[in-house]
Enzyme design. Structure first.
Site, PDB file in Angstrom:
ATOM      1  N   CYS A  32      -4.745   2.268  -3.719  1.00 20.08           N
ATOM      2  CA  CYS A  32      -3.496   2.821  -3.164  1.00 20.08           C
ATOM      3  C   CYS A  32      -2.330   1.857  -3.363  1.00 20.08           C
ATOM      4  O   CYS A  32      -1.424   1.790  -2.528  1.00 20.08           O
ATOM      5  CB  CYS A  32      -3.638   3.181  -1.687  1.00 20.08           C
ATOM      6  SG  CYS A  32      -4.803   4.493  -1.389  1.00 20.08           S
ATOM      7  N   HIS A  76       0.875  -1.180   0.000  1.00 17.47           N
ATOM      8  CA  HIS A  76       0.000   0.000   0.000  1.00 17.47           C
ATOM      9  C   HIS A  76       0.912   1.231   0.000  1.00 17.47           C
ATOM     10  O   HIS A  76       2.017   1.187   0.557  1.00 17.47           O
ATOM     11  CB  HIS A  76      -0.844  -0.038   1.274  1.00 17.47           C
ATOM     12  CG  HIS A  76      -1.918   0.988   1.355  1.00 17.47           C
ATOM     13  ND1 HIS A  76      -1.667   2.292   1.678  1.00 17.47           N
ATOM     14  CD2 HIS A  76      -3.255   0.885   1.163  1.00 17.47           C
ATOM     15  CE1 HIS A  76      -2.817   2.952   1.690  1.00 17.47           C
ATOM     16  NE2 HIS A  76      -3.789   2.119   1.388  1.00 17.47           N
ATOM     17  N   GLN A 111      -4.589  -4.927   7.268  1.00 18.36           N
ATOM     18  CA  GLN A 111      -5.591  -5.877   6.757  1.00 18.36           C
ATOM     19  C   GLN A 111      -5.524  -7.232   7.450  1.00 18.36           C
ATOM     20  O   GLN A 111      -6.272  -8.127   7.093  1.00 18.36           O
ATOM     21  CB  GLN A 111      -5.398  -6.078   5.240  1.00 18.36           C
ATOM     22  CG  GLN A 111      -5.600  -4.829   4.411  1.00 18.36           C
ATOM     23  CD  GLN A 111      -7.044  -4.350   4.394  1.00 18.36           C
ATOM     24  OE1 GLN A 111      -7.962  -5.057   4.794  1.00 18.36           O
ATOM     25  NE2 GLN A 111      -7.242  -3.125   3.934  1.00 18.36           N
ATOM     26  N   ASP A 133       2.988  -4.141   8.234  1.00 16.98           N
ATOM     27  CA  ASP A 133       1.762  -3.374   8.034  1.00 16.98           C
ATOM     28  C   ASP A 133       0.607  -4.353   8.213  1.00 16.98           C
ATOM     29  O   ASP A 133       0.356  -5.193   7.341  1.00 16.98           O
ATOM     30  CB  ASP A 133       1.798  -2.770   6.623  1.00 16.98           C
ATOM     31  CG  ASP A 133       0.461  -2.187   6.199  1.00 16.98           C
ATOM     32  OD1 ASP A 133      -0.532  -2.353   6.941  1.00 16.98           O
ATOM     33  OD2 ASP A 133       0.408  -1.583   5.112  1.00 16.98           O
ATOM     34  N   LYS A 171     -10.569  -0.023  10.484  1.00 16.66           N
ATOM     35  CA  LYS A 171     -10.812  -1.206   9.643  1.00 16.66           C
ATOM     36  C   LYS A 171     -11.226  -2.406  10.494  1.00 16.66           C
ATOM     37  O   LYS A 171     -11.462  -3.490   9.980  1.00 16.66           O
ATOM     38  CB  LYS A 171      -9.547  -1.555   8.856  1.00 16.66           C
ATOM     39  CG  LYS A 171      -9.162  -0.526   7.799  1.00 16.66           C
ATOM     40  CD  LYS A 171      -7.962  -1.009   7.039  1.00 16.66           C
ATOM     41  CE  LYS A 171      -7.257   0.102   6.289  1.00 16.66           C
ATOM     42  NZ  LYS A 171      -7.956   0.507   5.066  1.00 16.66           N
TER      43      LYS A 171
HETATM   44  N1  PMP Z   1      -1.862  -0.673   4.555  1.00 12.79           N
HETATM   45  C1  PMP Z   1      -2.822  -1.448   4.067  1.00 12.79           C
HETATM   46  C2  PMP Z   1      -2.505  -2.869   3.712  1.00 12.79           C
HETATM   47  C3  PMP Z   1      -4.111  -0.943   3.918  1.00 12.79           C
HETATM   48  O1  PMP Z   1      -5.082  -1.707   3.427  1.00 12.79           O
HETATM   49  C4  PMP Z   1      -4.365   0.400   4.270  1.00 12.79           C
HETATM   50  C5  PMP Z   1      -5.745   1.011   4.093  1.00 12.79           C
HETATM   51  N2  PMP Z   1      -6.334   0.744   2.857  1.00 12.79           N
HETATM   52  C6  PMP Z   1      -3.330   1.155   4.782  1.00 12.79           C
HETATM   53  C7  PMP Z   1      -2.095   0.592   4.916  1.00 12.79           C
HETATM   54  C8  PMP Z   1      -3.529   2.565   5.209  1.00 12.79           C
HETATM   55  O2  PMP Z   1      -4.449   2.620   6.226  1.00 12.79           O
HETATM   56  P1  PMP Z   1      -4.960   4.045   6.752  1.00 12.79           P
HETATM   57  O3  PMP Z   1      -5.608   4.709   5.576  1.00 12.79           O
HETATM   58  O4  PMP Z   1      -5.923   3.698   7.821  1.00 12.79           O
HETATM   59  O5  PMP Z   1      -3.768   4.765   7.219  1.00 12.79           O
END
Ligand code: PMP
Length: 425
Positions: free
Chosen positions: A381, A138, A218, A215, A241
């Site tokens: 993203c 991401h 998910q 990270d 999430k």
């Molecule tokens: N890493 C992953 C794997 C994600 O899915 C996301 C959110 N889509 C993020 C980072 C970023 O999360 P946040 O927008 O809550 O900072």
């Protein structure tokens, strides 16, 4: 602070029954307008819905306990402080932290990773050092490291992926042989749902002498996660999430590592002593929580964790795995539909990224929306990952505790309609 129960255990709701769980979620339980269908919400990978237990915990905080924390000597402030710190303990227990001091409240995964990049990264990475990421990250686990690399002269290298969206662990080994200072990777891909072998990757990275950041945006919401079992150094998660409020997140870090780091942001609450000529820092975690924190959001996150704990993370995973299998079977009947990601569903979370013929993913999502089915369309993203797949965007359906087969059936019916509208099937 009073113990808040989710009600689930006492009401004996089977957590594998998505419709029964859904009754706990005000936004999902009723149609948005009278006479319309309830929303089939299939975008929890972006942000989940919130159970009444979370909304009520935050409401109760504002009605009964609201005050600034840590500084007050009066009872209200003590209650607010206790609620905030109780939430920290709840999260720490949930992810297997050795101590609540290892959990820093932040706004989201993005902030958690930037915190590590700007403190650990700027101090540890030098010109010529290597940091290993993956092509599947991401943007929030890529751009912060690009910023630090540009400043320090460190090099970034990226573990390749296989055509079906798994990481190429032989390539990881090749990069580890170069002695990186850092390996940073997502536990579960938001774009494809791939569950990466995080323990194995961490074991190899540590053996090569690298620090490891995971990270877990998910993974923590969907599969059991224990930082001690993973063996990593840092782990980032987003509360929003995992049934918690928007704007809530946590950085977990090994205490000895956090304890040696400089602050991320300066201001109130993060200091020990301030002189005009300079300052010294508070202990961890206060050192990394400058200013007035989002106290009610932390309390809401604590309630979300209690709710998930009552469901049981093993059962959450089983539920999503079952739904995934049902959906993969049902989607195979939709003409022109192509899915991305591993075929072995044990390596997939409840995420299905797909294309429908040559209909643009945004058009697919718009037609699904007309049927009350909410999915995401775009690059998620993950622009480099999309390039690896040879697409600019996909449509993505993602499942959570409140989904059931009826949601999948509605998705499939709406996709058939999209085919009819675009005259394919
Ligand atoms: N890493 C992953 C794997 C994600 O899915 C996301 C959110 N889509 C993020 C980072 C970023 O999360 P946040 O927008 O809550 O900072």
């Amino acid at each position: 602070m009073e113990t808040r129960t989710t009600g689930l255990a006492t009401r004996g709701i089977d957590p594998l029954d998505g419709a029964a769980v859904r009754a706990d979620f005000p936004l999902l339980a009723a149609p948005p307008e009278p006479g319309t269908a309830r929303v089939a919400f299939l975008d929890s990978a972006a942000s989940s819905q919130k159970p009444a237990a979370v909304i009520e915990a935050m409401d109760a905080f504002y009605r009964r306990d609201n005050a600034n924390i840590h500084r007050g000597v009066y009872k209200l402030s003590e209650r607010a402080t206790a609620a905030y710190e109780a939430a920290r303990h709840t999260v720490a227990d949930f992810i297997g932290a050795a101590s609540a001091r290892e959990c820093i409240f932040v706004r989201n995964t993005t902030e958690a990773i930037n915190l590590v990049a700007q403190t650990w990264g700027r101090r540890e990475l030098r010109a010529g050092d290597l940091a290993v990421l993956t092509v599947m990250e991401h943007h929030s686990n890529l751009v912060p490291w690009q910023l630090v690399a540009a400043e320090t002269g460190a090099e970034l290298a990226f573990v390749r992926m296989t055509p079906d969206g798994r990481l190429d662990l032989d390539h990881l080994d090749t990069l580890l042989a170069r002695g990186p200072k850092l390996v940073a990777f997502s536990h579960v891909s938001n774009a494809l749902g791939t569950i990466h072998p995080a323990e194995e990757i961490t074991r190899r990275a540590k053996a090569a002498g690298a620090a490891v950041l995971i990270d877990a945006a998910q993974s923590v919401p969907h599969v059991p996660v224990n930082v001690a079992a993973l063996g990593c150094d840092f782990l980032a998660l987003s509360g929003h999430k995992m049934l918690g409020p928007l704007g809530s997140g946590v950085l977990w870090g090994r205490f000895d590592l956090l304890d040696g780091l400089p602050p991320f942001m300066g201001g109130g609450s993060m200091i020990r002593r301030v002189e005009l000529s300079g300052s010294t820092w508070a202990d961890v975690p206060a050192r990394f929580e400058a200013g007035t924190p989002a106290v009610a959001d932390a309390v809401g996150l604590g309630a979300a964790v209690e709710y998930l704990s009552a469901l049981g993370m093993d059962r959450v995973r089983t539920h999503e795995r079952e739904l995934l299998a049902y959906a993969v079977g049902a989607l195979a009947e939709v003409p022109g539909l192509r899915t991305f990601g591993p075929t072995d569903l044990d390596q997939r979370s409840g995420v299905i990224s797909f294309e429908l013929g040559d209909i643009h993913p945004h058009d697919v999502a718009a037609i699904l929306d007309e049927e009350g089915v909410a999915v995401r369309a775009g690059h998620h993203c993950c622009q480099p990952l999309m390039r690896e797949l040879g697409v600019v965007a996909t449509s993505r359906a993602s499942f959570y505790v409140y989904n059931d087969r009826e949601d999948v059936d509605r998705l499939v019916a709406a996709l058939h309609r999209a085919n009819r509208v675009f005259a394919i099937g």
